[in-house]
Design a protein around this motif. Sequence first.
Motif, PDB file in Angstrom:
ATOM      1  N   ILE A 261      43.357  66.931  95.493  1.00  0.00           N
ATOM      2  CA  ILE A 261      44.745  66.868  95.941  1.00  0.00           C
ATOM      3  C   ILE A 261      45.113  68.110  96.731  1.00  0.00           C
ATOM      4  CG2 ILE A 261      47.128  66.997  95.093  1.00  0.00           C
ATOM      5  CD1 ILE A 261      46.196  65.051  92.876  1.00  0.00           C
ATOM      6  N   GLY A 262      44.675  69.263  96.263  1.00  0.00           N
ATOM      7  CA  GLY A 262      44.947  70.500  96.997  1.00  0.00           C
ATOM      8  C   GLY A 262      44.420  70.450  98.419  1.00  0.00           C
ATOM      9  N   ALA A 263      43.186  69.955  98.563  1.00  0.00           N
ATOM     10  CA  ALA A 263      42.607  69.851  99.909  1.00  0.00           C
ATOM     11  C   ALA A 263      43.391  68.869 100.776  1.00  0.00           C
ATOM     12  CB  ALA A 263      41.145  69.424  99.803  1.00  0.00           C
ATOM     13  N   LEU A 264      43.826  67.750 100.188  1.00  0.00           N
ATOM     14  CA  LEU A 264      44.623  66.778 100.942  1.00  0.00           C
ATOM     15  C   LEU A 264      45.934  67.393 101.435  1.00  0.00           C
ATOM     16  CD1 LEU A 264      44.249  63.508  98.805  1.00  0.00           C
ATOM     17  CD2 LEU A 264      43.493  63.822 101.163  1.00  0.00           C
ATOM     18  N   LEU A 265      46.635  68.076 100.547  1.00  0.00           N
ATOM     19  CA  LEU A 265      47.924  68.653 100.929  1.00  0.00           C
ATOM     20  C   LEU A 265      47.755  69.751 101.965  1.00  0.00           C
ATOM     21  CD1 LEU A 265      49.667  68.808  97.426  1.00  0.00           C
ATOM     22  CD2 LEU A 265      50.070  67.153  99.255  1.00  0.00           C
ATOM     23  N   TRP A 346      56.469  66.613  98.403  1.00  0.00           N
ATOM     24  CA  TRP A 346      56.173  65.723  97.290  1.00  0.00           C
ATOM     25  C   TRP A 346      56.797  66.261  96.003  1.00  0.00           C
ATOM     26  CZ3 TRP A 346      53.743  61.188  98.310  1.00  0.00           C
ATOM     27  CH2 TRP A 346      53.099  61.088  99.549  1.00  0.00           C
ATOM     28  N   GLY A 347      57.275  65.349  95.191  1.00  0.00           N
ATOM     29  CA  GLY A 347      57.764  65.705  93.873  1.00  0.00           C
ATOM     30  C   GLY A 347      57.166  64.783  92.832  1.00  0.00           C
ATOM     31  N   ILE A 370      56.002  58.102  84.731  1.00  0.00           N
ATOM     32  CA  ILE A 370      55.592  59.033  85.779  1.00  0.00           C
ATOM     33  C   ILE A 370      56.129  58.530  87.107  1.00  0.00           C
ATOM     34  CG2 ILE A 370      53.654  60.121  86.979  1.00  0.00           C
ATOM     35  CD1 ILE A 370      51.976  59.630  84.447  1.00  0.00           C
ATOM     36  N   ALA A 371      56.686  59.444  87.880  1.00  0.00           N
ATOM     37  CA  ALA A 371      57.184  59.088  89.214  1.00  0.00           C
ATOM     38  C   ALA A 371      56.683  60.091  90.234  1.00  0.00           C
ATOM     39  CB  ALA A 371      58.713  59.055  89.223  1.00  0.00           C
ATOM     40  N   VAL A 372      56.382  59.597  91.415  1.00  0.00           N
ATOM     41  CA  VAL A 372      55.992  60.429  92.563  1.00  0.00           C
ATOM     42  C   VAL A 372      56.961  60.121  93.698  1.00  0.00           C
ATOM     43  CG1 VAL A 372      54.199  60.936  94.273  1.00  0.00           C
ATOM     44  CG2 VAL A 372      53.566  60.466  91.885  1.00  0.00           C
ATOM     45  N   ALA A 373      57.598  61.161  94.229  1.00  0.00           N
ATOM     46  CA  ALA A 373      58.599  60.990  95.291  1.00  0.00           C
ATOM     47  C   ALA A 373      58.169  61.721  96.551  1.00  0.00           C
ATOM     48  CB  ALA A 373      59.951  61.522  94.812  1.00  0.00           C
ATOM     49  N   TRP A 374      58.518  61.130  97.694  1.00  0.00           N
ATOM     50  CA  TRP A 374      58.312  61.764  98.991  1.00  0.00           C
ATOM     51  C   TRP A 374      59.482  61.357  99.881  1.00  0.00           C
ATOM     52  CZ3 TRP A 374      55.588  57.810  96.857  1.00  0.00           C
ATOM     53  CH2 TRP A 374      55.404  56.631  97.583  1.00  0.00           C
ATOM     54  N   PRO A 375      59.587  61.879 101.084  1.00  0.00           N
ATOM     55  CA  PRO A 375      60.815  61.655 101.860  1.00  0.00           C
ATOM     56  C   PRO A 375      61.189  60.192 102.059  1.00  0.00           C
ATOM     57  CG  PRO A 375      59.563  63.430 102.834  1.00  0.00           C
ATOM     58  CD  PRO A 375      58.707  62.861 101.745  1.00  0.00           C
ATOM     59  N   LEU A 404      49.711  60.685  92.670  1.00  0.00           N
ATOM     60  CA  LEU A 404      50.017  61.539  93.818  1.00  0.00           C
ATOM     61  C   LEU A 404      48.943  61.405  94.889  1.00  0.00           C
ATOM     62  CD1 LEU A 404      51.596  63.802  95.249  1.00  0.00           C
ATOM     63  CD2 LEU A 404      50.315  65.445  93.838  1.00  0.00           C
ATOM     64  N   ARG A 405      47.687  61.440  94.486  1.00  0.00           N
ATOM     65  CA  ARG A 405      46.581  61.319  95.454  1.00  0.00           C
ATOM     66  C   ARG A 405      46.677  60.012  96.242  1.00  0.00           C
ATOM     67  NH1 ARG A 405      41.575  58.751  95.646  1.00  0.00           N
ATOM     68  NH2 ARG A 405      42.047  57.732  93.642  1.00  0.00           N
ATOM     69  N   ARG A 406      46.880  58.924  95.549  1.00  0.00           N
ATOM     70  CA  ARG A 406      46.936  57.628  96.218  1.00  0.00           C
ATOM     71  C   ARG A 406      48.156  57.537  97.141  1.00  0.00           C
ATOM     72  NH1 ARG A 406      43.566  53.719  93.513  1.00  0.00           N
ATOM     73  NH2 ARG A 406      42.592  54.646  91.670  1.00  0.00           N
ATOM     74  N   SER A 407      49.249  58.128  96.718  1.00  0.00           N
ATOM     75  CA  SER A 407      50.456  58.101  97.553  1.00  0.00           C
ATOM     76  C   SER A 407      50.265  58.914  98.825  1.00  0.00           C
ATOM     77  CB  SER A 407      51.648  58.634  96.757  1.00  0.00           C
ATOM     78  OG  SER A 407      51.925  57.813  95.642  1.00  0.00           O
ATOM     79  N   VAL A 408      49.615  60.076  98.692  1.00  0.00           N
ATOM     80  CA  VAL A 408      49.349  60.908  99.875  1.00  0.00           C
ATOM     81  C   VAL A 408      48.450  60.159 100.842  1.00  0.00           C
ATOM     82  CG1 VAL A 408      48.279  63.037 100.700  1.00  0.00           C
ATOM     83  CG2 VAL A 408      49.717  63.086  98.638  1.00  0.00           C
ATOM     84  N   LEU A 409      47.396  59.530 100.327  1.00  0.00           N
ATOM     85  CA  LEU A 409      46.482  58.784 101.195  1.00  0.00           C
ATOM     86  C   LEU A 409      47.187  57.612 101.867  1.00  0.00           C
ATOM     87  CD1 LEU A 409      43.275  58.700  98.954  1.00  0.00           C
ATOM     88  CD2 LEU A 409      43.592  60.006 101.058  1.00  0.00           C
ATOM     89  N   LYS A 410      48.029  56.914 101.127  1.00  0.00           N
ATOM     90  CA  LYS A 410      48.733  55.757 101.687  1.00  0.00           C
ATOM     91  C   LYS A 410      49.714  56.198 102.764  1.00  0.00           C
ATOM     92  CE  LYS A 410      51.420  51.711 100.286  1.00  0.00           C
ATOM     93  NZ  LYS A 410      52.046  50.987  99.146  1.00  0.00           N
ATOM     94  N   ARG A 411      50.418  57.301 102.524  1.00  0.00           N
ATOM     95  CA  ARG A 411      51.398  57.771 103.494  1.00  0.00           C
ATOM     96  C   ARG A 411      50.726  58.206 104.800  1.00  0.00           C
ATOM     97  NH1 ARG A 411      54.529  63.112 104.247  1.00  0.00           N
ATOM     98  NH2 ARG A 411      56.542  62.430 105.086  1.00  0.00           N
ATOM     99  N   SER A 412      49.538  58.763 104.690  1.00  0.00           N
ATOM    100  CA  SER A 412      48.862  59.264 105.893  1.00  0.00           C
ATOM    101  C   SER A 412      48.255  58.127 106.698  1.00  0.00           C
ATOM    102  CB  SER A 412      47.764  60.247 105.506  1.00  0.00           C
ATOM    103  OG  SER A 412      46.770  59.606 104.724  1.00  0.00           O
TER     104      SER A 412
END
Length: 412
Positions: A261-265, A346-347, A370-375, A404-412
């Motif tokens: 996740i750190g590398a993704l962000l 991300w939150g 658990i919730a993951v939020a982004w803009p 969080l990882r899956r959300s970051v990948l999906k958003r990108s």
Amino acid sequence: MNASIIAVGSEMLGPTRTDTNSLKITAALEDFGVGLVRKSIVGDTLADLRDEILYDVERADILVITGGLGPTEDDLTREALAAAFGLEMEVDQSIIDRIAARFAARGWVMPEVNKRQANVFKGQTTLTNERGTAPGFHIETRGKHVWIFPGVPHELEWMIATYFRRWLEELSGGRARHRRVLKIAGLTESGVEEKLKPYYDAHAPEVPTILASQGHIEIHLQSDGAENEARALLAARERELADIFGNNVFGYDDDTIESVIGALLKSRNETLATAESCTGGLLGSRITDVSGSSSYYLGGAVCYTAAAKIAMAGVDEALIREHGEVSEPVAIALANGVREKFGATWGVGITGIAGPTGGTPEKPVGTVHIAVAWPEDVKHRKFFWQGPRTIIKWFSTQFALDMLRRSVLKRS
């Protein structure tokens, strides 16, 4: 070519000491494609040790023994080897002189009992120990190779590097064992097994090793041979498995989900903030275990009470009154609130009941939101974990990180 290991010492048969030396020996064997078929711990009893030596040498090409080479009465490895193989021993005066000099360098006089460590086997190879007093041995008998090393870990490590690895390298003729580990999130061990059926059918009788870890599954691949050929085969197998498991594969080898996740962000110049209740800061701790995490982790809040959720993450008091602290709306409010509070991309919000007390029929122990939020959006999941408090906390952070990882990948 295969091998067995015997760790000698009654102390390892009790509850206070564990055998770590075998792991170091196994690593050396694995690096050169020598499979381990047996590993045993034997107490300081002459007959038991002799019998185990004879049992193992009948079943393995290489036998490695560690421990029992000290100067005391319960150090019986030399005597057991002599009894097992009918070997004669003699005194090597140079070893006595070296041990005496080692004591003298410290201002001490060598005790007489240390002379026992100068007993060596006639016609066999004695291995000088430059890290301690006990020599090691390489015995060739019955067409087998028996290696004997001291049990002191730093002495063992030096002798493995100095003698054993070099011998294995010559023996292997350039062949070695190469490994690749795929790490999978979001599936159970049995779920992974089911998805692997086409792979098994295509590559029988080759079977990868599947290991369940805390919150993820590992698939271990191995290939023996010259480096280029072995790595090419592993790369081909890896591609097949990546096609089967897709985004469930979160990393390889030494990767952790927090480092991934750190590398993704970092690659996206995005940032993260967290609000935790039942995990008590464990999520933030895991994120900051990664060196350089300050470049993307802005901070977090441990919102353990209702008042803290309101004050630190801006959760609406009315939400808590209506739904309770452990609920979907509060988890979402934590994620949105902490993201806005820190100005992060991300939150992540976690709220739950880690137990063993605090549960109700409607919200039993192990209930976690658990919730993951982004803009642009927010994602929520509800989980039920079973187990002690530590397990519930760990699994909550593991699945929060994977969401969080899956959300970051999906958003990108």
